[in-house]
Motif scaffolding. Structure first.
Motif: not given
Length: 335
Positions: A138-149, A225-226, A287-293, A298-300
């Protein structure tokens, strides 16, 4: 196989051959045993002990039989998490192959609440002179949280932190998970409400995983996709609107305008040159979530204004850190 004393009732008569040799005819019971099978007795016993501990819900005890704790995620050895999982209720060894120090043990088992059995191959190895469980494919389940805590909780316990790790490997069973973040700012519910719990089975087969709303399987990775929770997005948007009003009143410069706006529009050296009455803001996207610490949104925006050289139009990406203050209210800190 092991040898046992044969009761007198099973002993065959002695037959003398033509050369006078004595031959003993022995009747063997049909036990499924074959010569050489005993070399894997320890492997079978270890794997069955492993499953016995799974059946008992003893995650810590099962972990003690592993050759290396890195085989599973730390959450796998949390008894509280495993106690709430749909775990094995019965198991049996079906086939053993390989060498005694490196064997593959096939196990048929059934999960609590399920009628159909499952199969799993468990490998054993000798580690520091002790026979141990090496892996179960079992290699498990891999995740990508889009850079959001954010974290995945199971049984109210944090099982996986999306900001520090990328894969989750747990003991055999079916687990219920829920996405959350410490400040309750984000969710994976596309509508901005509470996300629905979702189940994951381990060993994990990526092709059979049904991701929850707000997530998708991309190859073998579950991409989450938080989004900002609805009430958080509303409060953050109100702060953005307030900021733009103050920035406009200051002529797009000065302390009331974050540098991203002032540097992207009127140069600070031209302070006072902008015709305040000409400033018009247009928000191009919600206004939407953006990657970062941390949690960032943010929004344009496009801003039109006039100064001595004529009318201008500039696009500015407004971004800010979103958090809660001591009272629990949403606070926005612009760049």
């Amino acid at each position: 196989m092991s040898y046992h004393r044969i009761p007198g009732s099973l002993r065959a008569p002695l037959v003398r051959g033509a050369a006078g040799a004595t031959i003993v005819l022995v009747a063997l019971a049909a036990t499924g045993c074959s010569f050489g099978a005993s070399e894997h007795d320890e492997d079978s016993a270890l794997v069955m002990e492993f499953f016995d501990r799974l059946i008992e819900g003893d995650a810590v005890g099962a972990g003690a039989l592993l050759s290396d704790s890195s085989i599973v995620s730390p959450a796998a050895l949390d008894d509280d998490i495993y106690a709430e999982a749909a775990r094995p209720v019965e198991a049996r060894v079906t086939v053993v192959t390989g060498s005694p120090s490196d064997a593959s043990v096939s196990v048929e088992y059934r999960l609590d609440g399920e009628s159909e059995p499952r199969e799993i191959d468990v490998r054993t190895t000798t580690a520091e002179g002790e026979l141990r469980i090496a892996q179960w494919g079992d290699l498990g389940v891999y995740f990508d949280g889009q850079g959001v805590p954010g974290v995945l909780e199971s049984a109210g316990v944090t099982a996986f932190d999306l900001t520090t790790t990328d894969s989750l490997r747990l003991l055999p069973g079916i687990y219920d998970f829920e996405y959350t973040d410490e400040q309750e700012l984000t969710t994976i519910d596309p509508g901005g409400g509470d996300g629905e719990p979702f189940a994951l089975e381990f060993p994990a087969e990526a092709s059979t995983i049904e991701p929850p709303a707000g997530a998708e399987m991309v190859s073998k990775i579950m991409v989450l996709h938080p989004v900002l929770r609805t009430e958080v997005a509303d409060d953050a948007q109100a702060e953005v609107d307030r900021l733009l009003s103050a920035c406009t009143a200051s002529g797009l410069t000065g302390s009331d305008c974050p540098s991203v706006i002032a540097d992207g529009t009127a140069r600070r050296a031209w302070e006072g040159a902008v015709d305040v009455s000409s400033v018009v803001w247009r928000q191009n996207e919600p206004l939407a979530l953006v990657r970062g610490d941390g949690v960032r949104a943010g929004a344009p925006f496009t801003v039109n204004f006039s100064w001595p050289s004529g009318p201008q139009e500039v696009t500015v990406d407004v971004a800010a850190a979103v958090q809660r203050d001591a009272s629990g209210a949403v606070a926005v800190d612009f760049d």
